[in-house]
Design a protein around this motif. Structure first.
Motif, short mmCIF file in Angstrom:
data_model
loop_
_atom_site.label_atom_id
_atom_site.label_comp_id
_atom_site.label_asym_id
_atom_site.label_seq_id
_atom_site.Cartn_x
_atom_site.Cartn_y
_atom_site.Cartn_z
N UNK A 22 0.83 -1.21 0.00
CA UNK A 22 0.00 0.00 0.00
C UNK A 22 0.87 1.26 0.00
N UNK A 23 1.88 1.27 0.86
CA UNK A 23 2.76 2.44 0.92
C UNK A 23 3.53 2.65 -0.36
N UNK A 24 4.03 1.56 -0.93
CA UNK A 24 4.77 1.69 -2.18
C UNK A 24 3.89 2.17 -3.32
N UNK A 25 2.65 1.67 -3.36
CA UNK A 25 1.72 2.10 -4.41
C UNK A 25 1.39 3.58 -4.26
N UNK A 26 1.13 4.01 -3.04
CA UNK A 26 0.83 5.43 -2.81
C UNK A 26 2.02 6.31 -3.17
N UNK A 27 3.23 5.82 -2.89
CA UNK A 27 4.42 6.59 -3.25
C UNK A 27 4.54 6.73 -4.76
N UNK A 28 4.26 5.65 -5.47
CA UNK A 28 4.33 5.70 -6.94
C UNK A 28 3.23 6.60 -7.51
N UNK A 29 2.09 6.68 -6.81
CA UNK A 29 1.03 7.59 -7.26
C UNK A 29 1.57 9.02 -7.42
N UNK A 30 2.50 9.39 -6.57
CA UNK A 30 2.99 10.77 -6.58
C UNK A 30 3.92 11.06 -7.77
N UNK A 31 4.42 10.02 -8.41
CA UNK A 31 5.36 10.24 -9.52
C UNK A 31 4.87 9.60 -10.81
N UNK A 32 3.61 9.17 -10.84
CA UNK A 32 3.06 8.52 -12.04
C UNK A 32 3.18 9.39 -13.29
N UNK A 33 2.80 10.66 -13.16
CA UNK A 33 2.81 11.54 -14.34
C UNK A 33 4.23 11.77 -14.84
N UNK A 34 5.17 11.95 -13.91
CA UNK A 34 6.57 12.19 -14.30
C UNK A 34 7.16 10.96 -15.00
N UNK A 35 6.87 9.77 -14.46
CA UNK A 35 7.39 8.55 -15.09
C UNK A 35 6.76 8.34 -16.45
N UNK A 36 5.48 8.68 -16.59
CA UNK A 36 4.81 8.54 -17.88
C UNK A 36 5.45 9.46 -18.92
N UNK A 37 5.77 10.68 -18.54
CA UNK A 37 6.45 11.60 -19.45
C UNK A 37 7.82 11.07 -19.84
N UNK A 38 8.50 10.46 -18.87
CA UNK A 38 9.84 9.92 -19.14
C UNK A 38 9.78 8.75 -20.12
N UNK A 39 8.83 7.83 -19.95
CA UNK A 39 8.73 6.68 -20.86
C UNK A 39 8.33 7.11 -22.26
N UNK A 40 7.56 8.17 -22.36
CA UNK A 40 7.18 8.65 -23.70
C UNK A 40 8.37 9.17 -24.49
N UNK A 41 9.49 9.38 -23.81
CA UNK A 41 10.68 9.86 -24.50
C UNK A 41 11.40 8.80 -25.30
N UNK A 42 11.15 7.52 -24.99
CA UNK A 42 11.86 6.48 -25.73
C UNK A 42 10.95 5.32 -26.14
N UNK A 43 9.63 5.52 -26.08
CA UNK A 43 8.73 4.43 -26.42
C UNK A 43 8.85 4.00 -27.88
N UNK A 44 9.27 4.92 -28.76
CA UNK A 44 9.42 4.57 -30.17
C UNK A 44 10.63 3.69 -30.42
N UNK A 45 11.51 3.59 -29.45
CA UNK A 45 12.71 2.77 -29.62
C UNK A 45 12.49 1.31 -29.22
#
Length: 279
Positions: free
Chosen positions: A66-89
């Motif tokens: 639960x704690x780990x999931x809540x922690x990831x909730x706080x950075x979901x948008x940032x990680x999504x932006x980061x993965x969009x930088x190399x998804x075409x590769x």
């Protein structure tokens, strides 16, 4: 006197013959099949009932998830932006594998195939593996379908942020059914269950890696947030472990050492979060 001896011999032979017929009956495909189907439903029920039997360590692990999931909730948008930088590769074959392997229809083709091979070859170890695969997929699949409708979290591809919700729908609302990830849950359940067949930590690690690909692909293709996948992966471990221990009492063939329990912990650090498994 001779007739009396023959009668005594007949009475002695009849119970033995009945026992042999009973043993032969128990070994038929139909009896094996019905026994296994009962264990599949029993395994699903056992997994759902486990929270009522949790003790200190179990609740601690639940708190970590639960704690780990809540922690990831706080950075979901940032990680999504980061993965969009190399998804075409990412190679197309990995994307295709990630989307197709975790789908329910393909999942049941695999798990059902494993079970049927074990059934027709009379291999109890393989039968048990098939039962574990099917019951784990059923328990996880039903849970995630219900959860999606209750939680109603926006998918990345909806254009909304990770904190957007449209909850409590009887019908599934597309692009608002992100949490949890069914693909990640089914794929990693299979990988984790199959890895129980092997003792080598390298083989286990390889299977776990393959099982994590569908979840990560779904993140890169904007179907899920990273917290969806992390929670689903952890939950699949809970489900497989609980059902596997239930099956220990149902089958003589045991491929896992029941004297050793899974040990795992979430780890946190600056800009990092991870999960450590010990087996």
């Amino acid at each position: 006197m001779k007739a009396l001896k023959q009668l005594i011999i007949l009475l002695a032979v009849l119970p033995l013959t009945a026992q042999e017929l009973e043993i032969q009956k128990e070994k038929t495909l139909w009896n094996d099949f019905t026994y296994d189907m009962g264990n599949i439903f029993g395994g699903v029920g056992h997994a759902y009932s486990r929270p009522f039997h949790w003790k200190g360590n179990d609740w601690a692990n639940f708190g970590y998830v639960t704690g780990g999931t809540l922690l990831l909730f706080t950075v979901d948008d940032e990680i999504q932006d980061w993965t969009n930088g190399f998804d075409q590769d990412v190679p197309d074959f990995l994307l295709d594998y990630g989307h197709e392997y975790g789908s329910p229809e393909n999942n049941y083709m695999l798990t059902g195939g494993v079970y049927l091979v074990g059934l027709f070859t009379k291999n109890e170890k393989l039968r048990r593996t098939g039962v574990l695969l099917i019951s784990s997929a059923t328990a996880g699949g039903f849970f995630q379908q219900v959860s999606k409708r209750i939680i109603g979290r926006a998918r990345p591809k909806s254009g909304d942020s990770s904190s957007t919700y449209d909850p409590f729908h009887l019908d599934r609302v597309r692009n608002y059914d992100s949490f949890p990830s069914g693909h990640a849950m089914l794929a990693f359940s299979n990988a984790y269950a199959i890895a129980k067949q092997f003792k080598s930590p390298w083989v286990k690690a390889g299977l776990y890696t393959v099982g994590m690909i569908p979840g990560l692909v779904r993140v890169m293709d904007d179907f899920h947030w990273i917290s969806d996948v992390a929670f689903s992966t952890a939950l699949s471990i809970f489900i497989v472990e609980s059902i596997d221990r239930y099956l220990d009492s149902k089958y003589d063939e045991k491929y896992n050492d029941t004297s050793k329990k899974l040990s795992w912990n979430l780890t946190f650090g600056p800009n990092t979060v991870g999960m450590v498994l010990r087996f």
